[in-house]
Design a protein around this motif. Structure first.
Motif, mmCIF file in Angstrom:
data_model
loop_
_atom_site.group_PDB
_atom_site.id
_atom_site.type_symbol
_atom_site.label_atom_id
_atom_site.label_comp_id
_atom_site.label_asym_id
_atom_site.label_seq_id
_atom_site.Cartn_x
_atom_site.Cartn_y
_atom_site.Cartn_z
ATOM 1 N N GLU A 50 -2.574 1.271 5.584
ATOM 2 C CA GLU A 50 -1.698 1.392 6.261
ATOM 3 C C GLU A 50 -1.549 2.013 7.385
ATOM 4 O O GLU A 50 -0.474 2.827 8.185
ATOM 5 N N TYR B 192 0.794 -1.488 0.172
ATOM 6 C CA TYR B 192 -0.089 0.429 -0.046
ATOM 7 C C TYR B 192 1.098 1.766 0.183
ATOM 8 O O TYR B 192 0.108 2.146 -0.952
ATOM 9 N N GLU B 193 2.133 1.211 0.747
ATOM 10 C CA GLU B 193 2.908 2.646 0.585
ATOM 11 C C GLU B 193 3.158 2.558 -1.116
ATOM 12 O O GLU B 193 3.369 3.733 -1.402
ATOM 13 N N CYS C 146 -5.307 3.436 0.113
ATOM 14 C CA CYS C 146 -4.243 2.691 0.279
ATOM 15 C C CYS C 146 -3.789 3.308 1.681
ATOM 16 O O CYS C 146 -2.579 2.967 2.998
ATOM 17 N N LYS C 147 -3.932 4.754 1.997
ATOM 18 C CA LYS C 147 -2.680 5.353 3.116
ATOM 19 C C LYS C 147 -3.647 4.955 4.419
ATOM 20 O O LYS C 147 -3.516 4.308 5.545
#
Length: 335
Positions: free
Chosen positions: A177, A141-142, A173-174
């Motif tokens: 995470e 994801y990062e 994604c952030k």
């Protein structure tokens, strides 16, 4: 399989040998040979060696003509085959050291660099988006968020709605995470792009209106219609603006930043009023519930949160409901 590998190595060794220093290798012939072996590897399901062949074809194209679109296409195809090989291992739960991931990324970046030389920004944005999407499927994801963001930066001028979509994916994604500050920064970018685009559309509409007024003829109006993309953006940008604003409200509540959440709630009301009928399905009741959620969390009055969550559920997107669930879980711990 072994005879194909031997053929691949034989072609590569021929290209490296220099029987005649002043004579270049026959790259065109090598391209045809690599292509034949590549197709055989594909038929046998060996995607990695097929990718190596494709990469070799790209190197031959580079030797024939520096930084050509044919070379870039080979790098893209090679990277895609590497992704397919990696995804098969991932989906089949095979142990993978992910060495192909780095190689696939490098292939895409080589292609992007070539298209950058040609100023083909739309293709660059598409490749960054595709690269990020595959990384997201691999739960990276990062890295995915980074390339979604790059896609957005490239597409911001040519296609703001595409840039917003890329930022939306980066935000997901952030959040996955648990980087909520980073998610808020990306959402602020979405708000900025949507606001700028709405203002641009208003200026365009005003110019067209002035042209109609000056010519005083109905036929003249048809000579200056709004473009398809402009008509589309008039309906999508306000929606994107309000969706980003709601996500910001929820994320700031999750981070106990109630002042910023209150600020965005006030702006949300203004946005809905300004774009009434073309921006969102949010009702006055939904806005009131968001305000109640904010006040309840700020005052640590957790008893009514579950009821507010049930009422808001149908008004929010899947990602927003996930944030809402995190808010509920975080406050539940206070009980």
């Amino acid at each position: 399989m072994s005879h194909l590998i031997d053929s691949y190595r034989l072609i590569s060794s021929k290209l490296k040998k220099k029987k005649f220093p002043m004579r270049k290798p026959n790259y065109s012939e090598a391209i045809d040979q690599y292509a034949q072996i590549m197709n055989s590897f594909k038929r046998e399901g060996n995607l990695m060696y097929a990718a190596f062949c494709c990469l070799s074809i790209g190197r031959c194209e580079q030797a024939i003509k520096n930084a050509s679109s044919a070379e870039a296409s080979c790098y893209i195809d090679s990277g895609y085959l590497m992704w397919e090989s990696e995804l098969r291992s991932y989906e089949d739960d095979f142990i993978s050291f992910e060495e192909n991931v780095t190689e696939a990324i490098n292939c895409y970046l080589l292609a992007i660099k070539i298209y950058q030389n040609y100023k083909r920004f739309s293709i660059m944005g598409t490749l960054f988006f595709e690269l990020a999407s595959i990384l997201k499927r691999l739960n990276k994801y990062e890295e995915a968020a980074e390339y979604f963001h790059k896609a957005s930066e490239i597409m911001r001028t040519e296609s703001p709605i595409t840039a917003i979509n890329a930022l939306k994916e980066a935000t997901k994604c952030k959040i996955l995470e648990c980087d909520y500050k980073g998610a808020c920064d990306l959402l602020d970018g979405m708000v900025a792009i949507a606001t700028e685009s709405i203002q641009q559309d208003k200026r365009t509409a005003q110019v067209l209106a002035n042209q109609v007024e000056q010519h005083q003829l109905q036929q003249q109006y048809h000579s200056y219609p709004l473009s398809a993309s402009s008509s589309l953006s008039l309906s999508l940008y306000p929606y994107a603006l309000i969706e980003a604003r709601v996500s910001l409200i929820l994320l700031y509540i999750l981070q106990d930043n109630f002042l910023k959440s209150q600020s965005h709630l006030g702006k949300l009301v203004n946005d809905i009023t300004e774009h009434e009928g073309q921006s969102s399905d949010l009702t006055e009741e939904s806005i009131a519930l968001l305000n109640n959620l904010l006040m309840a969390c700020e005052r640590k009055e957790t008893n009514g949160l579950q009821a507010i969550q049930r009422e808001l559920w149908s008004s929010l997107s899947d990602v927003q409901n996930d944030i809402l669930q995190k808010i509920w879980c975080a406050n539940k711990m206070l009980l």
